[in-house]
Write an enzyme that holds these catalytic residues in place. Sequence first.
Site, PDB file in Angstrom:
ATOM      1  N   GLU A  26      -3.081  -0.381   8.168  1.00 36.77           N
ATOM      2  CA  GLU A  26      -1.865   0.029   8.884  1.00 36.77           C
ATOM      3  C   GLU A  26      -1.934  -0.517  10.299  1.00 36.77           C
ATOM      4  O   GLU A  26      -3.004  -0.523  10.919  1.00 36.77           O
ATOM      5  CB  GLU A  26      -1.753   1.557   9.034  1.00 36.77           C
ATOM      6  CG  GLU A  26      -1.303   2.296   7.834  1.00 36.77           C
ATOM      7  CD  GLU A  26      -1.177   3.799   8.097  1.00 36.77           C
ATOM      8  OE1 GLU A  26      -0.913   4.206   9.252  1.00 36.77           O
ATOM      9  OE2 GLU A  26      -1.376   4.551   7.140  1.00 36.77           O
ATOM     10  N   ASN A  32      -6.937   1.601  10.058  1.00 35.10           N
ATOM     11  CA  ASN A  32      -5.611   1.726  10.654  1.00 35.10           C
ATOM     12  C   ASN A  32      -5.792   1.617  12.154  1.00 35.10           C
ATOM     13  O   ASN A  32      -6.511   2.411  12.763  1.00 35.10           O
ATOM     14  CB  ASN A  32      -4.979   3.072  10.299  1.00 35.10           C
ATOM     15  CG  ASN A  32      -4.627   3.157   8.822  1.00 35.10           C
ATOM     16  OD1 ASN A  32      -4.746   2.164   8.084  1.00 35.10           O
ATOM     17  ND2 ASN A  32      -4.193   4.319   8.386  1.00 35.10           N
ATOM     18  N   ARG A  78       0.858  -1.193   0.000  1.00 35.14           N
ATOM     19  CA  ARG A  78       0.000   0.000   0.000  1.00 35.14           C
ATOM     20  C   ARG A  78       0.893   1.243   0.000  1.00 35.14           C
ATOM     21  O   ARG A  78       1.688   1.434   0.921  1.00 35.14           O
ATOM     22  CB  ARG A  78      -0.897  -0.007   1.245  1.00 35.14           C
ATOM     23  CG  ARG A  78      -1.688   1.248   1.423  1.00 35.14           C
ATOM     24  CD  ARG A  78      -2.645   1.189   2.605  1.00 35.14           C
ATOM     25  NE  ARG A  78      -3.308   2.456   2.728  1.00 35.14           N
ATOM     26  CZ  ARG A  78      -3.210   3.267   3.781  1.00 35.14           C
ATOM     27  NH1 ARG A  78      -2.508   2.911   4.845  1.00 35.14           N
ATOM     28  NH2 ARG A  78      -3.820   4.425   3.787  1.00 35.14           N
ATOM     29  N   GLU A 109      -7.134   8.195   6.665  1.00 33.00           N
ATOM     30  CA  GLU A 109      -7.340   8.798   7.984  1.00 33.00           C
ATOM     31  C   GLU A 109      -7.863  10.229   7.919  1.00 33.00           C
ATOM     32  O   GLU A 109      -7.174  11.189   8.328  1.00 33.00           O
ATOM     33  CB  GLU A 109      -6.035   8.758   8.788  1.00 33.00           C
ATOM     34  CG  GLU A 109      -5.492   7.359   9.002  1.00 33.00           C
ATOM     35  CD  GLU A 109      -4.217   7.329   9.852  1.00 33.00           C
ATOM     36  OE1 GLU A 109      -3.673   8.403  10.161  1.00 33.00           O
ATOM     37  OE2 GLU A 109      -3.771   6.228  10.198  1.00 33.00           O
ATOM     38  N   TYR A 124      -3.890   1.311  15.887  1.00 34.90           N
ATOM     39  CA  TYR A 124      -2.650   1.432  16.654  1.00 34.90           C
ATOM     40  C   TYR A 124      -2.842   1.249  18.152  1.00 34.90           C
ATOM     41  O   TYR A 124      -1.947   0.759  18.830  1.00 34.90           O
ATOM     42  CB  TYR A 124      -2.005   2.810  16.414  1.00 34.90           C
ATOM     43  CG  TYR A 124      -1.380   2.914  15.044  1.00 34.90           C
ATOM     44  CD1 TYR A 124      -0.073   2.518  14.823  1.00 34.90           C
ATOM     45  CD2 TYR A 124      -2.119   3.381  13.952  1.00 34.90           C
ATOM     46  CE1 TYR A 124       0.507   2.589  13.567  1.00 34.90           C
ATOM     47  CE2 TYR A 124      -1.557   3.449  12.691  1.00 34.90           C
ATOM     48  CZ  TYR A 124      -0.240   3.052  12.498  1.00 34.90           C
ATOM     49  OH  TYR A 124       0.317   3.118  11.249  1.00 34.90           O
ATOM     50  N   HIS A 133      -2.950  10.908   1.070  1.00 34.41           N
ATOM     51  CA  HIS A 133      -2.370  10.660   2.393  1.00 34.41           C
ATOM     52  C   HIS A 133      -1.781  11.991   2.859  1.00 34.41           C
ATOM     53  O   HIS A 133      -0.575  12.131   3.041  1.00 34.41           O
ATOM     54  CB  HIS A 133      -1.338   9.546   2.318  1.00 34.41           C
ATOM     55  CG  HIS A 133      -0.983   8.930   3.644  1.00 34.41           C
ATOM     56  ND1 HIS A 133      -1.099   7.579   3.909  1.00 34.41           N
ATOM     57  CD2 HIS A 133      -0.502   9.473   4.792  1.00 34.41           C
ATOM     58  CE1 HIS A 133      -0.706   7.321   5.142  1.00 34.41           C
ATOM     59  NE2 HIS A 133      -0.329   8.463   5.698  1.00 34.41           N
TER      60      HIS A 133
HETATM   61  O1  IFM Z   1       2.996   7.562   9.995  1.00 34.19           O
HETATM   62  C1  IFM Z   1       1.625   7.519  10.197  1.00 34.19           C
HETATM   63  C2  IFM Z   1       0.892   7.331   8.908  1.00 34.19           C
HETATM   64  O2  IFM Z   1       1.206   8.290   7.975  1.00 34.19           O
HETATM   65  C3  IFM Z   1      -0.603   7.387   9.151  1.00 34.19           C
HETATM   66  N1  IFM Z   1      -1.003   6.515  10.195  1.00 34.19           N
HETATM   67  C4  IFM Z   1      -0.243   6.533  11.431  1.00 34.19           C
HETATM   68  C5  IFM Z   1       1.240   6.412  11.132  1.00 34.19           C
HETATM   69  C6  IFM Z   1       2.043   6.456  12.449  1.00 34.19           C
HETATM   70  O3  IFM Z   1       1.838   7.663  13.108  1.00 34.19           O
END
Ligand code: IFM
Length: 462
Positions: free
Chosen positions: A368, A296, A79, A168, A298, A123
């Site tokens: 992500e 995404n 990606r 995002e 985290y 992005h």
């Molecule tokens: O680096 C970023 C990415 O560009 C978008 N999602 C989170 C990642 C980590 O902060």
Amino acid sequence: MTAHRGDFPADFAWGTATASYQIEGAPDVDGKGPSIWDTFTRVPGAIADGRTGDVADDHYRRFREDVAIMADLGVNSYRFSIAWSRIQADGTGPVNPAGIAFYRTLAEELLGRGITPYATLYHWDLPQALEDRGGWLERDTAERFGEYAGLVASELGDVVGDWITLNEPWCSSFLSYAGGIHAPGRTVGAHAARAAHHLLLGHGRAVPAIRAASPEAKVGITLNLYSMRAASDSAADRDAERRIDGLVNRFFLQPVLTGGYPQDVLADLGETEWFAEHATRDAADVATPIDFLGINYYSRHVVADPPIGAEVVGEPAGLTYPGSESVLFVDTGAPRTAMGWPIHPEGMVDVLEMAHAYRPDLPLYITENGSAYPDTVVDGEVEDEARRRYLEQHVMACSAALQQGLPLKGYFAWTLMDNFEWAWGYSRRFGLVHVDYSTQKRTLKRSGTWFRSFLTGSGDVR
Ligand code: IFM
């Protein structure tokens, strides 16, 4: 328990993810125009280490080497994002053939190595000329984005079949226009919600434009979703959970997947009237059916709204969360990455369930997931055990999601190689591959060798 690739469907997408501004460099070659990140990185104090993406990973010139690294890793998917201002220097008008040529060559190189390209159209690197005209606070930017998406799909539809409109949009609206932390660094408070609407309208314009140009295309959007918990059962903490979940999750999931904005969030923002007048008519366009949702993931937020004087340790939500500035992101003592983000692999299943509840038929991807740690090269090796464990735990969470029957179709590790981490500059490393920025030498980290063993089924994957 150990993760085995064989436990996943044979057609599961395994990839790495990157983004144009974070890796490409070459900000002004071959007809590229400036983006808001070219401008923002020059604002004194905006970037922790004062650096820019001018060189980054020099991927614009070294992309063949980087594709070879991916082939060696054994991924079947990649990606990446397309820099809008390489295609249209000022965000309008005909395509720049050199910009198209770069992404065509990249896609061909990937296909030649058996790696499926997933292209993200936005992005965060808006052409500066469009920001000068109001950026995402202007409705016209959504129209321009739809045009750009159609142009790119008609040029590259034969080599790219999977498209992600936006990455995002919470970040490119609230973090960028309310928090002022990301480009363009504005602090317009609740009006950031209007930027969010224009981004989503742009998505709604892009989906049919891509399909018109490339009828076989699969089109989705990527949202950053957070697992969410109230710190206690108190009414105030539960309301904090409703508010923050509303701002970061529901404000994007609902308009895209079922249509219309959550009224409670509009009320929190004081934006009910503007949305009734300017956004309601767009609801069906924004909710144009998509082929998949990218998520995404985290971290998890544990939130509280304690009474004044109560001793709760945490970070205030601040400007980025207009109307809910005083909500606290509570420190529960969970282990954290170098970004300060608590590690909760099981939260990945939460967010998949969250999206699934809106549209049970919709294929889902983790587009992500990754972690930052302060890596060092010692004797040519990077022993990043913490990242390796993070990766393994999240791969296991994918497996748990599949066992639960969730329609998960792929996992993309963030990120292929260390790169420009936005407001943190180069001070945070997320890569499976270490980059020495003074020489551009790439070194596969231990987490990368783990991923390679997992993907190729060779050796010990622990
Ligand atoms: O680096 C970023 C990415 O560009 C978008 N999602 C989170 C990642 C980590 O902060």
